[in-house]
Design a protein around this motif. Sequence first.
Motif, PDB file in Angstrom:
ATOM      1  N   PHE A 181       1.715   5.012 -13.570  1.00  9.13           N
ATOM      2  CA  PHE A 181       1.669   3.576 -13.826  1.00  9.13           C
ATOM      3  C   PHE A 181       2.745   2.916 -12.968  1.00  9.13           C
ATOM      4  N   PRO A 182       2.377   1.993 -12.088  1.00  6.88           N
ATOM      5  CA  PRO A 182       3.390   1.331 -11.262  1.00  6.88           C
ATOM      6  C   PRO A 182       4.391   0.517 -12.089  1.00  6.88           C
ATOM      7  N   ALA A 183       4.029   0.137 -13.310  1.00  7.33           N
ATOM      8  CA  ALA A 183       4.952  -0.615 -14.173  1.00  7.33           C
ATOM      9  C   ALA A 183       6.225   0.156 -14.449  1.00  7.33           C
ATOM     10  N   LYS A 184       6.170   1.452 -14.301  1.00  6.59           N
ATOM     11  CA  LYS A 184       7.359   2.291 -14.486  1.00  6.59           C
ATOM     12  C   LYS A 184       8.506   1.820 -13.582  1.00  6.59           C
ATOM     13  N   ALA A 185       8.169   1.297 -12.414  1.00  8.33           N
ATOM     14  CA  ALA A 185       9.182   0.826 -11.469  1.00  8.33           C
ATOM     15  C   ALA A 185       9.964  -0.363 -12.016  1.00  8.33           C
ATOM     16  N   ARG A 225      10.840  -0.963 -14.981  1.00  9.24           N
ATOM     17  CA  ARG A 225      11.812  -0.509 -15.983  1.00  9.24           C
ATOM     18  C   ARG A 225      13.082   0.042 -15.353  1.00  9.24           C
ATOM     19  N   LEU A 226      13.093   0.199 -14.022  1.00 11.27           N
ATOM     20  CA  LEU A 226      14.290   0.641 -13.318  1.00 11.27           C
ATOM     21  C   LEU A 226      15.271  -0.504 -13.086  1.00 11.27           C
ATOM     22  N   PHE A 227      14.821  -1.745 -13.310  1.00  9.20           N
ATOM     23  CA  PHE A 227      15.650  -2.927 -13.094  1.00  9.20           C
ATOM     24  C   PHE A 227      16.364  -3.306 -14.387  1.00  9.20           C
ATOM     25  N   ALA A 228      17.665  -3.486 -14.303  1.00 12.35           N
ATOM     26  CA  ALA A 228      18.455  -3.875 -15.478  1.00 12.35           C
ATOM     27  C   ALA A 228      17.991  -5.233 -15.992  1.00 12.35           C
ATOM     28  N   GLY A 229      17.826  -5.332 -17.318  1.00 12.98           N
ATOM     29  CA  GLY A 229      17.466  -6.590 -17.948  1.00 12.98           C
ATOM     30  C   GLY A 229      15.979  -6.846 -18.070  1.00 12.98           C
ATOM     31  N   TRP A 230      15.151  -5.975 -17.526  1.00  8.73           N
ATOM     32  CA  TRP A 230      13.705  -6.195 -17.532  1.00  8.73           C
ATOM     33  C   TRP A 230      12.991  -5.433 -18.639  1.00  8.73           C
ATOM     34  N   GLU A 231      13.724  -4.790 -19.546  1.00  6.21           N
ATOM     35  CA  GLU A 231      13.088  -3.928 -20.551  1.00  6.21           C
ATOM     36  C   GLU A 231      12.214  -4.678 -21.554  1.00  6.21           C
ATOM     37  N   PHE A 282       1.559  -8.817 -14.350  1.00  7.65           N
ATOM     38  CA  PHE A 282       0.321  -8.054 -14.212  1.00  7.65           C
ATOM     39  C   PHE A 282       0.431  -7.215 -12.946  1.00  7.65           C
ATOM     40  N   ILE A 283       0.098  -5.948 -13.056  1.00  5.96           N
ATOM     41  CA  ILE A 283       0.085  -5.064 -11.897  1.00  5.96           C
ATOM     42  C   ILE A 283      -1.283  -4.400 -11.843  1.00  5.96           C
ATOM     43  N   THR A 287       0.843  -1.188   0.000  1.00  5.30           N
ATOM     44  CA  THR A 287       0.000   0.000   0.000  1.00  5.30           C
ATOM     45  C   THR A 287       0.880   1.240   0.000  1.00  5.30           C
ATOM     46  N   VAL A 288       0.283   2.350  -0.453  1.00  2.00           N
ATOM     47  CA  VAL A 288       0.955   3.649  -0.426  1.00  2.00           C
ATOM     48  C   VAL A 288       0.136   4.582   0.462  1.00  2.00           C
ATOM     49  N   ASN A 289       0.796   5.610   0.956  1.00  3.84           N
ATOM     50  CA  ASN A 289       0.100   6.576   1.806  1.00  3.84           C
ATOM     51  C   ASN A 289      -0.584   7.674   1.007  1.00  3.84           C
ATOM     52  N   GLU A 290      -0.038   7.955  -0.177  1.00  4.40           N
ATOM     53  CA  GLU A 290      -0.628   9.012  -0.991  1.00  4.40           C
ATOM     54  C   GLU A 290      -0.551   8.668  -2.473  1.00  4.40           C
ATOM     55  N   ASN A 291      -1.412   9.283  -3.229  1.00  6.48           N
ATOM     56  CA  ASN A 291      -1.490   9.067  -4.667  1.00  6.48           C
ATOM     57  C   ASN A 291      -0.529  10.025  -5.373  1.00  6.48           C
ATOM     58  N   SER A 292       0.761   9.721  -5.287  1.00  6.73           N
ATOM     59  CA  SER A 292       1.764  10.540  -5.972  1.00  6.73           C
ATOM     60  C   SER A 292       2.664   9.629  -6.795  1.00  6.73           C
ATOM     61  N   GLU A 293       3.163  10.138  -7.901  1.00  7.86           N
ATOM     62  CA  GLU A 293       4.038   9.333  -8.753  1.00  7.86           C
ATOM     63  C   GLU A 293       5.249   8.825  -7.986  1.00  7.86           C
ATOM     64  N   THR A 294       5.853   9.694  -7.211  1.00  5.98           N
ATOM     65  CA  THR A 294       7.048   9.307  -6.456  1.00  5.98           C
ATOM     66  C   THR A 294       6.772   8.134  -5.534  1.00  5.98           C
ATOM     67  N   GLU A 295       5.675   8.204  -4.783  1.00  9.10           N
ATOM     68  CA  GLU A 295       5.366   7.136  -3.835  1.00  9.10           C
ATOM     69  C   GLU A 295       4.937   5.847  -4.540  1.00  9.10           C
ATOM     70  N   ILE A 296       4.166   5.961  -5.592  1.00  8.29           N
ATOM     71  CA  ILE A 296       3.712   4.778  -6.330  1.00  8.29           C
ATOM     72  C   ILE A 296       4.898   4.023  -6.917  1.00  8.29           C
ATOM     73  N   VAL A 297       5.796   4.740  -7.568  1.00 12.42           N
ATOM     74  CA  VAL A 297       6.953   4.092  -8.195  1.00 12.42           C
ATOM     75  C   VAL A 297       7.895   3.535  -7.132  1.00 12.42           C
TER      76      VAL A 297
END
Length: 123
Positions: free
Chosen positions: A56-60, A62-68, A45-46, A10-20
């Motif tokens: 979009f939480p899927a943005k997170a 893409r921060l992992f190497a090899g997952w593109e 699936f997210i 869960t997240v505390n707020e609906n912000s891009e920074t917190e979601i990602v």
Amino acid sequence: MIRGVRGAITVNENSETEIVAATERLLKIMIDENRIEPDGVASVFISVTEDITAAFPAKALRLFAGWEYVPVMCMREIPVPGSLEKCIRVMLHVNSSSRQDEISHIYLEEAVRLRPDLNAGKL
């Protein structure tokens, strides 16, 4: 065999920074605990509750190497009255020789309420 690896946070707020950031934290633990390599992942699936709209939480992922090249889809959860709010759920579909009871499903923050039976004694 393809196995499903579940997780939620869960997240505390609906912000891009917190979601990602929350999604990145959840995915890292899911990947590490289950020793998942991107080449062994069929898809991800997210889902989010209807109160998460800032990113979009899927943005997170893409921060992992090899997952593109791993296919990822975001969707909205069914808005069941009284259900957990501000929740991000992840389902990794992975090739695995592990038995169902050997898969480590990860539930963090308020999401531990979703499956307390799978969270006992973890993290």
